[in-house]
Write a protein that holds these residues in place. Structure first.
Motif, PDB file in Angstrom:
ATOM      1  N   ASN A 296       0.825  -1.207   0.000  1.00 22.73           N
ATOM      2  CA  ASN A 296       0.000   0.000   0.000  1.00 22.73           C
ATOM      3  C   ASN A 296       0.856   1.254   0.000  1.00 22.73           C
ATOM      4  O   ASN A 296       0.553   2.224  -0.689  1.00 22.73           O
ATOM      5  CB  ASN A 296      -0.925   0.009   1.224  1.00 22.73           C
ATOM      6  N   ALA A 297       1.940   1.223   0.790  1.00 23.48           N
ATOM      7  CA  ALA A 297       2.823   2.383   0.850  1.00 23.48           C
ATOM      8  C   ALA A 297       3.473   2.621  -0.522  1.00 23.48           C
ATOM      9  O   ALA A 297       3.555   3.754  -0.999  1.00 23.48           O
ATOM     10  CB  ALA A 297       3.891   2.169   1.922  1.00 23.48           C
TER      11      ALA A 297
ATOM     12  N   ASP B  46      10.018   6.625   1.337  1.00 19.34           N
ATOM     13  CA  ASP B  46      10.646   6.326   2.613  1.00 19.34           C
ATOM     14  C   ASP B  46       9.655   5.462   3.387  1.00 19.34           C
ATOM     15  O   ASP B  46       8.553   5.909   3.694  1.00 19.34           O
ATOM     16  CB  ASP B  46      10.869   7.668   3.342  1.00 19.34           C
ATOM     17  N   ILE B  47      10.023   4.221   3.648  1.00 21.16           N
ATOM     18  CA  ILE B  47       9.091   3.312   4.301  1.00 21.16           C
ATOM     19  C   ILE B  47       9.763   2.686   5.513  1.00 21.16           C
ATOM     20  O   ILE B  47      10.821   2.070   5.383  1.00 21.16           O
ATOM     21  CB  ILE B  47       8.619   2.207   3.320  1.00 21.16           C
ATOM     22  N   GLY B  48       9.154   2.870   6.667  1.00 27.01           N
ATOM     23  CA  GLY B  48       9.706   2.288   7.890  1.00 27.01           C
ATOM     24  C   GLY B  48       8.795   1.173   8.377  1.00 27.01           C
ATOM     25  O   GLY B  48       7.576   1.297   8.345  1.00 27.01           O
ATOM     26  N   VAL B  49       9.396   0.083   8.802  1.00 30.07           N
ATOM     27  CA  VAL B  49       8.612  -1.040   9.309  1.00 30.07           C
ATOM     28  C   VAL B  49       9.148  -1.403  10.687  1.00 30.07           C
ATOM     29  O   VAL B  49      10.355  -1.560  10.861  1.00 30.07           O
ATOM     30  CB  VAL B  49       8.714  -2.269   8.373  1.00 30.07           C
TER      31      VAL B  49
ATOM     32  N   ASP C 230       4.792   5.551   6.137  1.00 37.56           N
ATOM     33  CA  ASP C 230       5.280   5.953   4.813  1.00 37.56           C
ATOM     34  C   ASP C 230       5.107   7.445   4.595  1.00 37.56           C
ATOM     35  O   ASP C 230       4.434   8.129   5.371  1.00 37.56           O
ATOM     36  CB  ASP C 230       4.571   5.146   3.714  1.00 37.56           C
ATOM     37  N   ASP C 231       5.730   7.942   3.536  1.00 40.81           N
ATOM     38  CA  ASP C 231       5.589   9.353   3.171  1.00 40.81           C
ATOM     39  C   ASP C 231       4.850   9.478   1.840  1.00 40.81           C
ATOM     40  O   ASP C 231       5.144  10.326   1.023  1.00 40.81           O
ATOM     41  CB  ASP C 231       6.969  10.024   3.091  1.00 40.81           C
TER      42      ASP C 231
ATOM     43  N   ARG D 192       3.192  14.528   6.014  1.00 38.92           N
ATOM     44  CA  ARG D 192       2.455  13.816   4.985  1.00 38.92           C
ATOM     45  C   ARG D 192       2.752  12.323   4.995  1.00 38.92           C
ATOM     46  O   ARG D 192       3.869  11.886   5.194  1.00 38.92           O
ATOM     47  CB  ARG D 192       2.854  14.363   3.611  1.00 38.92           C
ATOM     48  N   GLY D 193       1.717  11.539   4.791  1.00 38.84           N
ATOM     49  CA  GLY D 193       1.913  10.099   4.700  1.00 38.84           C
ATOM     50  C   GLY D 193       0.989   9.344   5.629  1.00 38.84           C
ATOM     51  O   GLY D 193       0.079   9.925   6.227  1.00 38.84           O
ATOM     52  N   THR D 194       1.243   8.062   5.721  1.00 40.56           N
ATOM     53  CA  THR D 194       0.309   7.193   6.435  1.00 40.56           C
ATOM     54  C   THR D 194       1.060   6.300   7.417  1.00 40.56           C
ATOM     55  O   THR D 194       2.166   5.849   7.107  1.00 40.56           O
ATOM     56  CB  THR D 194      -0.438   6.302   5.408  1.00 40.56           C
TER      57      THR D 194
END
Ligand code: ADP
Ligand code: MG
Length: 593
Positions: free
Chosen positions: A44-45, A52-55, A69-70, A161-163
């Motif tokens: 989805n991200a 930029d995705i952090g888990v 995510d951004d 911004r982001g989710t």
């Protein structure tokens, strides 16, 4: 690969799919274990154009999976829609699947996850990115918390911004599922593997994976696949990978990297194939890729490969698997053949490397710091520049024509220096075999222009040799006599199952061939569709310079010059390496210069 870009933001509102559409794409069990949650959230991200995705994962993902995510976010009035079943912003009709460029399309993931966990969804959409509200450093973003599929809390939190989607207590209300979960370590290692694939498949995205408060993976988002691989595996991979590029049916593109044989692995998990940005598992395509390696890999070993295949969406059916990790290709056979040929071509031009390496496996999991190329192994970032133009093939033949022979080792190997000061080792027998084989091939298939002849027509044997064949061999051999004559192998039937051989190809290696007439006859009578090729290989092998033969400097220079002309100078016709390359950075590393 077409990656959704924020610049071309064209997100449609989230809406519930009409029942007939929903029915036709419904998938069944989407969330089987924690790694499925991570996969859906990261996809989805990516679909939202995140860079930029952090888990973050705790307790193997059962206690917590949080993905930040951004990307372009979700407007506040659509948050609840996002979590409803069969609601998506990505398709409207089944026909839209033929134009699909996103990873998701079923609108089921968030709903399925929310039903079996506590899910909190916080999103600040791109539309409000420039708004400010007095008293807040950042504009508050709407927050929604669900438990077992019911809304339990609404509110606001500040965030750029982001989710952010946080999933807690996964399967708390599905005890049967929980019973099947393995230990946290096992689940975490599945997650790490998934994230590695994401990092390789999307090198332009920065990924950061934290498992139980320790960084397990971090990439720079450089956009360079080799760099991403180096960041993941901490190896000077640029020396072990060859770029690969191919056109299929004149239109479809394939690009990526093939690992050298020293990167041989025990499992197939390092064969990474992305079709339109989607990591897929396909037995047929994996087989095709491995076939390209031929005998270059030891038995039971598998290659490291990263390939991106870009096909028109209409030629791919992505709706065949709940986790969308299998696809059906309209032209699978054609694609498979192109993959094999492309791998062969790439490997045929790249020299083998001296040292054996194994990749660090899941042991890496709890390592605190991953040395990236900035902290160590500088040569990775330096020389990966060369791979920017991903379609360019390595210039091995060019280098070969510039090699300067230094000496002969064990009367078997030529040592030679390249203009950049690196060292090449050349197996003289295999090199000669390759040269003769390509000569015979071109001559046999009529491609050879008049030029320097390697063989004279035929070398008459002092005494003709009589060979006895088996019945089925005799028939095949009889039919092939004219072709053998063209090659300089004069042979005639001598009554019954006997044949009389009068000559061998003259010129290069004729004495060696004269002693092996029987074996040649066996090859010429082989019952297989590849018999011609096998015979040419057999001739090349038997007439090539042996190991143990001293070569003058002039002979060494001639051999290298001929090898430089070959189309596949790095691999002998049997599939073994001809060249070993000790690169400059290898020397620099090992000597600690
Ligand atoms: P799908 O991805 O198949 O559409 P999901 O249930 O995964 O279904 O998500 C539903 C919708 O929620 C998506 O279509 C998308 O519009 C929105 N969405 C989910 N996650 C994100 C995200 N990280 N950023 C932006 N939008 C998102
Ligand atoms: Mg999705």
């Amino acid at each position: 690969m077409s990656q959704p870009s924020i610049l071309y933001y064209t997100r449609a509102p989230i809406h519930i799919l009409p029942p007939d559409v929903a029915e036709r794409i419904a998938a069944g069990e989407v969330i089987e274990r924690p790694v499925s949650v991570v996969k859906e959230l990261v996809e989805n991200a990516l679909d939202a154009g995140a860079r930029d995705i952090g888990v973050e994962v705790r307790g193997g993902g059962l206690r917590l999976v949080r993905v930040t995510d951004d990307g372009y976010g979700i407007p506040g009035d659509e948050l609840e829609q996002a979590i409803a079943r069969h609601s998506t912003s990505k398709i409207n009709t089944v026909e839209d699947l033929e134009r699909l460029r996103t990873l998701g399309f079923r609108g089921e993931a968030l709903a399925s996850i929310a039903a079996v966990s506590e899910l909190s969804l916080l999103s600040r959409p791109i539309e409000t990115a420039n708004e400010t509200v007095e008293g807040f450093a950042e504009v508050p973003a709407p927050l929604l918390i669900m438990r077992g599929g019911e809304v339990v809390q609404r509110g606001y939190r500040a965030r750029p911004r982001g989710t952010t989607v946080a999933v807690r207590d996964l399967f708390y209300n599905v005890p049967a599922r929980l019973k099947f979960m393995r230990g946290a370590r096992t689940e975490a290692s599945h997650i790490l593997q998934l994230m590695r694939r994401c990092a390789v498949g999307y090198p332009a995205v920065r990924f950061h994976l934290v498992i139980d408060e320790h960084t397990a993976l971090q990439t720079s988002g450089s956009g360079n696949v080799v760099m991403a691989l180096a960041e993941l595996y901490q190896l000077p991979l640029d020396e072990m990978l060859s770029p690969i590029a191919a056109t299929i049916a004149g239109e479809t593109m394939l690009h990526g990297f093939v690992g050298n044989r020293v990167l041989a692995q025990n499992g197939r998990q390092h064969i990474m194939l992305f079709v339109n940005g989607r990591w897929v598992q396909s037995r047929a395509l994996q087989d095709a890729l491995e076939a390209g390696y031929g005998k270059l890999l030891p038995k039971g070993k598998h290659p490291l490969l990263v390939l991106f295949l870009d096909l028109p969406p209409a030629e791919i059916d992505v709706n065949v698997h709940p986790a969308k990790t299998e696809v059906k290709l309209a032209r699978e056979t054609e694609v498979a053949a192109a993959l094999t040929a492309a791998v062969q071509a790439a490997l045929g031009r790249s020299p083998a490397l001296p040292q054996e390496s194994t990749l660090p496996g899941p042991r890496l999991l709890y390592q605190r710091r991953l040395p990236g190329p900035r902290r160590r192994g500088l040569h990775v970032s330096e020389s990966s520049e060369a791979y920017k133009a991903e379609s360019a093939l390595p210039e091995t033949p060019l280098v070969l024509s510039q090699l300067r022979p230094l000496a002969q080792l064990q009367q078997a190997v030529i040592l030679a220096e390249a203009p950049d000061g690196s060292l090449y080792l050349i197996d003289q027998h295999r090199a000669h075999e390759r040269v003769i084989y390509e000569y015979l091939r071109s001559k046999h298939s009529g491609f050879r222009e008049r030029g320097e002849e390697m063989f004279s027509e035929a070398h008459l044997l002092l005494e003709p040799v009589i060979v006895e064949m088996k019945r089925h061999q005799a028939e095949l051999l009889e039919q092939r006599l004219p072709m053998l004559r063209d090659l300089g192998l004069e042979c005639e039937r001598f009554g019954g199952l006997s044949f009389l051989i009068r000559s061998v190809p003259g010129g290069v290696g004729q004495e060696q061939l004269a002693g092996q007439v029987r074996e040649l006859a066996e090859l010429a009578a082989e019952d297989s569709s590849d018999w011609e090729d096998h015979l040419l290989i057999g001739l090349a092998c038997r007439s090539a310079l042996r190991r143990g033969r001293e070569l003058s400097l002039g002979e060494q220079i001639t051999l290298l010059a001929n090898l430089a002309q070959a189309t596949t100078p790095a691999v002998c016709p049997h599939g073994s390496p001809i060249l070993l390359h000790y690169s400059r950075s290898f020397l620099v590393n090992r000597f600690d210069w």
